[in-house]
Write an enzyme that holds these catalytic residues in place. Structure first.
Site, PDB file in Angstrom:
ATOM      1  CD  GLU A  46      41.609  32.240  35.094  1.00 30.45           C
ATOM      2  OE1 GLU A  46      42.732  32.571  34.673  1.00 30.45           O
ATOM      3  OE2 GLU A  46      40.701  33.073  35.336  1.00 30.45           O
ATOM      4  NE  ARG A 270      30.562  36.250  44.141  1.00 35.14           N
ATOM      5  CZ  ARG A 270      31.849  36.418  43.842  1.00 35.14           C
ATOM      6  NH1 ARG A 270      32.226  37.408  43.027  1.00 35.14           N
ATOM      7  NH2 ARG A 270      32.759  35.629  44.351  1.00 35.14           N
ATOM      8  CE  LYS A 280      39.804  32.345  41.847  1.00 31.84           C
ATOM      9  NZ  LYS A 280      39.573  31.512  40.635  1.00 31.84           N
TER      10      LYS A 280
END
Length: 572
Positions: A46, A270, A280
């Site tokens: 994104e 991850r 983020k």
């Protein structure tokens, strides 16, 4: 024949166990012919921020997997929220993926599929599988229930198909305010998986989209856009991080209801590093509130920050390979990344001598107007790199830490009356220490032995230390930025919830040395040029550097044996 068949089966089994679980799944698909032997992946960020080290594992896995099996990878931007997305982020992501060493087959955007997604939403409404809901966001959360309590059906869930179609078109036409209503899938409000409790498919946002402008007033949610975008692109393996594991039944449900191409979603753990924030939201705050100097600040875990600091792209790829692919979340020591960086830089970085904290040395018996040049290897790990010439003169600089007036045991560097070797040059001996009015040492007066040119004594005497140096008359002045961990805690997940994460920022994460001196071979070096400063570490030319003023970032240190001795002594 039976022993041969058994041996072949054993070899296949051994090969399978050597593969990580993702590749085992791909191998099984290839054996079964599920996707016709085709492997096509995608990396779908994104564009609401810069990529960070956590994304690197996904990039390396997606691109690497497709490449291994002769397939391809799409770079697709999940641009479904125009409020948070910016062209700056799109540009940075494109640059970072290429810098990391990968090239995509196709560049796509989820917004490319807005018309198709809308038509498919209409199909679900027509089939009685979606409805327009006027509950508020808070009410939807309340009605959804909890992990231990089933949800409740919305009072708007029983609307007719015709009413839902009309309302959905009015949503599209911008006749409702933001948040006034949403489109939800009609699945199961009592499902043990909360993601299946009538998830929201579309919300209203009266916002300009960078690519579609003002055409749309409704925008798809990630869970609705993601799987269908995969299907449109013919993705075979939709590889996600573990937080999307609970979303997979919804991914499958949407695709099954539409009867379209069905990729296999696979989840993996991850990449998490000690001393590193990957949220983020928190990274955005660091940038906006100017705790750092932008997204590419060398203290940031962003790929652009690591690049600016001087971490090679190969080191990041090597780290991802070392960590491997698993289903278990874990935290990797930051030292592993530093190790990978050292391994790569040792092979590729030219050597130079630099003095960060200069101490003046005058060779009293060296001719005042004489200048010599000494040859040194550009990189001992690469004999083909050749030699460089380093000027030598009467006045030199050495590191302040390389001299002690009253040295303790096991300090073998320069001291009064002691002889040391200057790298590739001569033996020198400290004869006199000059101090200022405050008692600080400002100059050493030494003698040199002209018979030791090149660093060896013809009479066979030995010295216990070799120091790096620069010629004061020839060295280039530079600013050097020394970076340390941005956080004071190794494990961000253990930070006190009652505290602001800003409280854990390291106030000493950056030290700026205004006036360091470097041998003149670095003159004109372009940003991102990496060097090993001999005995000090690896340093990279910063983007702030100019022909008039060099600026270097410390990428990673070298091992410091004296620091080990000090630490061991303190422990005793």
């Amino acid at each position: 024949m039976e022993p041969e068949a058994t041996t072949a089966a054993s070899e296949n089994e051994n090969e399978s166990t050597r593969l990580d679980f993702v590749r085992q799944i791909v191998e099984e698909h290839n054996r079964s012919g599920r996707f016709g032997g085709r492997v096509w992946t995608r990396f779908p960020p994104e564009p609401n921020g810069y990529l960070h080290i956590g994304h690197a594992k996904s990039i390396v896995l997606n691109f690497g997997l497709a490449d291994e099996y002769g397939g391809g990878t799409n770079l697709r931007f999940d641009d479904t929220n125009p409020i948070k997305e910016e062209q700056e982020y799109i540009d940075s992501i494109i640059e970072d993926v290429r810098w990391l060493g990968f090239e995509w087959e196709e560049l796509r955007f989820a917004s490319d599929y807005f018309d198709q997604l809308y038509q498919w939403a209409v199909k679900l409404i027509t089939n009685g599988k979606a409805y327009v809901d006027h509950l508020s966001a808070d009410e939807i959360r309340e009605y959804r229930g909890t992990l231990t309590e089933p949800g409740r059906e919305s009072p708007y869930r029983s609307r007719s198909v015709e009413e839902n179609l009309a309302l959905f078109e009015r949503m599209k036409n911008g006749e409702f305010k933001d948040g006034e209503c949403v489109l939800r899938a009609k699945i199961d409000m009592s499902s043990p998986n909360l993601n299946l409790r009538d998830p929201v498919m579309y919300r209203i946002l009266h916002a300009e989209h960078p690519r579609t402008g003002s055409k749309w007033r409704i925008y798809p949610m990630y869970d609705w856009a993601h799987g269908q975008s995969d299907s449109i692109e013919g993705i075979t393996h939709s590889i996600c991080t573990l937080e999307f594991e609970d979303h997979r039944p919804l991914y499958d449900w949407f695709i099954d209801q539409l009867g379209i191409h069905h990729p296999q979603q696979i989840e993996f753990a991850r990449l998490n590093l000690t001393y590193t924030i990957l949220s983020k939201r928190k990274l955005i705050r660091l940038v906006r509130e100017q705790f750092v100097r932008g997204w590419n600040d060398p203290r940031m875990p962003t790929l652009s920050g690591l690049r600016r600091r001087g971490i090679p792209a190969k080191a990041i790829r090597d780290l991802c390979d070392m960590v491997g692919v698993s289903k278990s979340n874990s935290i990797v020591e930051l030292q592993m990344l530093e190790y990978c960086a050292r391994q790569e830089l040792n092979k590729t970085a030219p050597r130079v001598m630099a003095v960060l904290r200069p101490l003046k040395v005058v060779l009293t018996n060296y001719p005042e107007d004489q200048v010599e040049e000494f040859e040194a290897m550009i990189n001992p790990e690469d004999p083909d790199a050749g030699m460089r010439k380093v000027p030598f003169s009467r006045v030199l600089y050495i590191e302040q830490d390389d001299f002690m007036e009253d040295p303790p045991n096991k300090f073998y560097r320069l001291a009064p009356g002691r002889e040391v070797r200057l790298r590739a040059a001569y033996f020198i001996k400290c004869e006199e220490v000059i101090k200022d009015a405050d008692g600080s040492i400002i100059e050493l007066r030494c003698t040199y032995d002209p018979t030791t040119r090149g660093g060896d004594a013809p009479d066979g005497r030995k010295v216990k230390a070799t120091l790096h140096w620069v010629s004061a008359a020839h060295a280039l002045e530079a600013e050097v930025r020394l970076y340390d961990n941005l956080l004071t805690t190794a494990y961000p997940s253990e930070m006190d919830e009652d505290k602001d994460f800003i409280d854990y920022l390291n106030p000493d994460s950056l030290e700026v040395i205004e006036r360091a001196y470097i041998e003149p071979t670095v003159k004109g070096a372009a940003p991102e040029t990496r060097y090993q400063f001999e005995r000090l570490g690896y340093y990279t030319v910063d983007s702030d550097s100019t022909p008039e003023k060099l600026v270097f970032n410390r990428t990673v240190t070298l091992k410091d044996e004296w620091a080990k001795v000090q630490k061991a002594g303190a422990a005793k």
